[in-house]
Scaffold this motif. Structure first.
Motif, PDB file in Angstrom:
ATOM      1  N   HIS A  96       0.856  -1.195   0.000  1.00  0.00           N
ATOM      2  CA  HIS A  96       0.000   0.000   0.000  1.00  0.00           C
ATOM      3  C   HIS A  96       0.886   1.237   0.000  1.00  0.00           C
ATOM      4  N   ASN A  97       0.639   2.148  -0.948  1.00  0.00           N
ATOM      5  CA  ASN A  97       1.387   3.406  -1.061  1.00  0.00           C
ATOM      6  C   ASN A  97       2.896   3.180  -1.075  1.00  0.00           C
ATOM      7  N   GLY A  98       3.309   2.132  -1.771  1.00  0.00           N
ATOM      8  CA  GLY A  98       4.725   1.866  -1.917  1.00  0.00           C
ATOM      9  C   GLY A  98       5.371   1.134  -0.747  1.00  0.00           C
ATOM     10  N   THR A  99       4.582   0.777   0.261  1.00  0.00           N
ATOM     11  CA  THR A  99       5.112   0.052   1.415  1.00  0.00           C
ATOM     12  C   THR A  99       4.616  -1.385   1.395  1.00  0.00           C
ATOM     13  N   ASN A 100       5.517  -2.324   1.568  1.00  0.00           N
ATOM     14  CA  ASN A 100       5.137  -3.725   1.685  1.00  0.00           C
ATOM     15  C   ASN A 100       4.853  -4.058   3.141  1.00  0.00           C
ATOM     16  N   PHE A 101       3.774  -4.783   3.349  1.00  0.00           N
ATOM     17  CA  PHE A 101       3.385  -5.221   4.686  1.00  0.00           C
ATOM     18  C   PHE A 101       3.526  -6.740   4.741  1.00  0.00           C
ATOM     19  N   TYR A 102       4.049  -7.216   5.879  1.00  0.00           N
ATOM     20  CA  TYR A 102       4.298  -8.639   6.047  1.00  0.00           C
ATOM     21  C   TYR A 102       3.499  -9.160   7.242  1.00  0.00           C
ATOM     22  N   GLY A 103       3.361 -10.468   7.298  1.00  0.00           N
ATOM     23  CA  GLY A 103       2.608 -11.077   8.381  1.00  0.00           C
ATOM     24  C   GLY A 103       1.448 -11.876   7.845  1.00  0.00           C
ATOM     25  N   ILE A 104       0.486 -12.153   8.709  1.00  0.00           N
ATOM     26  CA  ILE A 104      -0.749 -12.826   8.331  1.00  0.00           C
ATOM     27  C   ILE A 104      -1.910 -11.974   8.829  1.00  0.00           C
ATOM     28  N   PRO A 105      -3.125 -12.186   8.312  1.00  0.00           N
ATOM     29  CA  PRO A 105      -4.237 -11.305   8.683  1.00  0.00           C
ATOM     30  C   PRO A 105      -4.508 -11.227  10.185  1.00  0.00           C
ATOM     31  N   PRO A 126       9.427  -4.556  12.332  1.00  0.00           N
ATOM     32  CA  PRO A 126       8.678  -5.764  11.964  1.00  0.00           C
ATOM     33  C   PRO A 126       8.638  -6.852  13.020  1.00  0.00           C
ATOM     34  N   GLN A 127       9.398  -6.699  14.109  1.00  0.00           N
ATOM     35  CA  GLN A 127       9.245  -7.644  15.215  1.00  0.00           C
ATOM     36  C   GLN A 127       8.007  -7.334  16.052  1.00  0.00           C
ATOM     37  N   VAL A 128       7.394  -6.179  15.823  1.00  0.00           N
ATOM     38  CA  VAL A 128       6.175  -5.787  16.530  1.00  0.00           C
ATOM     39  C   VAL A 128       4.982  -6.067  15.624  1.00  0.00           C
ATOM     40  N   HIS A 129       4.059  -6.867  16.122  1.00  0.00           N
ATOM     41  CA  HIS A 129       2.891  -7.279  15.354  1.00  0.00           C
ATOM     42  C   HIS A 129       1.624  -6.721  15.988  1.00  0.00           C
ATOM     43  N   ILE A 130       0.588  -6.643  15.183  1.00  0.00           N
ATOM     44  CA  ILE A 130      -0.710  -6.172  15.675  1.00  0.00           C
ATOM     45  C   ILE A 130      -1.619  -7.376  15.869  1.00  0.00           C
ATOM     46  N   LEU A 131      -2.151  -7.494  17.070  1.00  0.00           N
ATOM     47  CA  LEU A 131      -3.083  -8.570  17.403  1.00  0.00           C
ATOM     48  C   LEU A 131      -4.420  -7.968  17.793  1.00  0.00           C
ATOM     49  N   GLY A 132      -5.430  -8.792  17.846  1.00  0.00           N
ATOM     50  CA  GLY A 132      -6.738  -8.346  18.305  1.00  0.00           C
ATOM     51  C   GLY A 132      -7.830  -8.684  17.325  1.00  0.00           C
TER      52      GLY A 132
END
Length: 413
Positions: free
Chosen positions: A119-128, A137-143
């Motif tokens: 999105h907007n030239g930035t790659n995002f990694y992880g799973i939904p 990138p060691q910090v993930h969003i949960l919830g």
């Protein structure tokens, strides 16, 4: 925006910078921190947890870290109150990685993240269910639910896909109307770690960005006694491995003190098609696990075989520290010089895991932490078990930043 993705072995991965460690922290001669023990109810047997005041985690010093480390190894769970601003991902990583200065790769505790979206030239990694924050990138969003607008560059309308016991637990499940009225379950009792190749983190760290708003939920055991427990919506439930060890009968305690667990290779892939017990501590034995030959490529020397009892690196306290769902094989001994018995029948493995885990999984032994926005919790991942709990969708989003870093060492007894 709801994103779906599949994790594959050859998915693109993001380079992760090595931790800076404690040596790069600003110097101070003395910490400004203050410890206040968490007050548990008179009926509670919980003996861990403390609140920390006076330390701004966005600007903590080497003296503050020494204070924090000492308090964490003693109290096992710390809650940082009165933070003047939301903890940044960079500082959350700095705090977490400082507990393991020998760890040089800075790798995420569950291995490489696959590519998710751009999105907007930035790659995002992880799973939904666990997207990584690009700046750290060691910090993930949960919830569960939508992120705040403009949250670290995520696309507008991006939603984190939350846990749902209907996707994982053995039926019957809690009916939708009862769930919306506040009926809940423990999703999975565990310590953080991949259970294959990568050493489990020494500590875990959660920042509460958004918390659900509503009445307490009622967590159900769905056992013969009808056991339930009230707790705040979106609470993180925790128990102490030291308490789990103390509750065992003398004979069983001697066995776990001298025994080991072998975890399945790629344990979470192995169990992905299986179903959890309703208490969230075991996998039901239905033959639904993947066959070893169908797993991603694995190596025998990377299989994790851990002692059942781990020792606190500072206090020496012993904790029963096990992951019931990933257990594949047991090596049981009644004494240090005794003969070792290998248990490789999954039904027998799980019967033993139930025997050693279930005694502590009772309301009086559980602390359900009620997250407050902007608060940070830090826990000793080698002494506590934890579980997510469900809450009604009408209560709004739960957005948490989690950081855990692969350790430089595997746990020892």
């Amino acid at each position: 925006m709801v994103i779906t993705a599949t994790v594959t072995e050859d998915a693109p991965v993001l380079h992760i910078a090595a931790p800076k460690g404690k040596q790069s922290l600003p110097h101070a001669d003395k910490s400004t921190g203050r410890v206040v023990l968490i007050k548990h109810s008179a009926s509670s047997a919980v003996d861990f947890g403390a609140e920390i005041y006076g330390i701004d985690l966005n600007n903590f010093t080497d003296a503050d870290f020494d204070f924090i480390s000492d308090a964490l190894h003693k109290h096992k769970l710390l809650v940082f109150k009165e933070q003047p601003e939301m903890l940044t991902p960079q500082q959350q990583y700095r705090l977490t990685s400082s507990f393991d200065p020998e760890e040089k790769t800075g790798g995420f505790a569950h291995g490489h993240d696959p590519f998710l979206i751009s999105h907007n030239g930035t790659n995002f990694y992880g799973i939904p269910k666990r997207p990584a924050i690009p700046v750290q990138p060691q910090v993930h969003i949960l919830g569960r639910g939508p992120l705040p607008d403009g949250h670290f560059g995520f696309p507008p309308g991006f939603e984190v896909q939350g846990i749902d016991h209907e996707e994982f637990h053995l039926p019957p499940h809690i009916p939708p109307d009862e769930r919306e009225a506040g009926a809940s379950r423990f999703y999975q009792w565990h310590f953080d770690g991949s259970l294959y190749n990568i050493p489990p983190p020494r500590v875990g760290c959660l920042l509460a960005v958004r918390t659900p708003k509503g009445a307490d939920v009622t967590v159900r055991w769905e056992d013969e006694e009808g056991t339930t427990m009230k707790m705040a919506p979106g609470a993180t439930a925790m128990v102490a491995g030291s308490r789990a060890l103390a509750l065992l009968d003398d004979e069983t305690r001697e066995i776990v003190l001298h025994s080991r667990i072998e975890y399945a290779p790629h344990a979470f892939v192995w169990m992905a098609g299986a179903r959890s017990s309703r208490l969230g501590h075991l996998i039901e034995t239905e033959g639904l696990e993947k066959k070893l030959e169908d797993l991603p490529k694995w190596e025998k020397e990377k299989v994790c075989v851990y002692p059942m009892v781990w020792k606190n690196a500072v206090t020496g306290e012993q904790s029963l520290q096990v992951h019931g769902q990933g257990a594949f094989k047991l090596y049981l001994k009644k004494s240090s010089e005794g003969e070792e018995t290998v248990v490789d029948d999954l039904k027998e493995v799980r019967a033993f895991m139930d025997k050693i885990m279930r005694p502590v999984l009772k309301p009086e032994n559980i602390y359900a932490h009620p997250h407050k926005e902007q608060d940070v919790i830090l826990w000793y991942n080698r002494a506590l078990w934890h579980s997510i709990t469900e809450f009604p969708k009408s209560y709004g989003p739960r957005v948490m930043h989690q950081c855990n870093v692969a350790a430089s060492d595997h746990p020892s007894g």
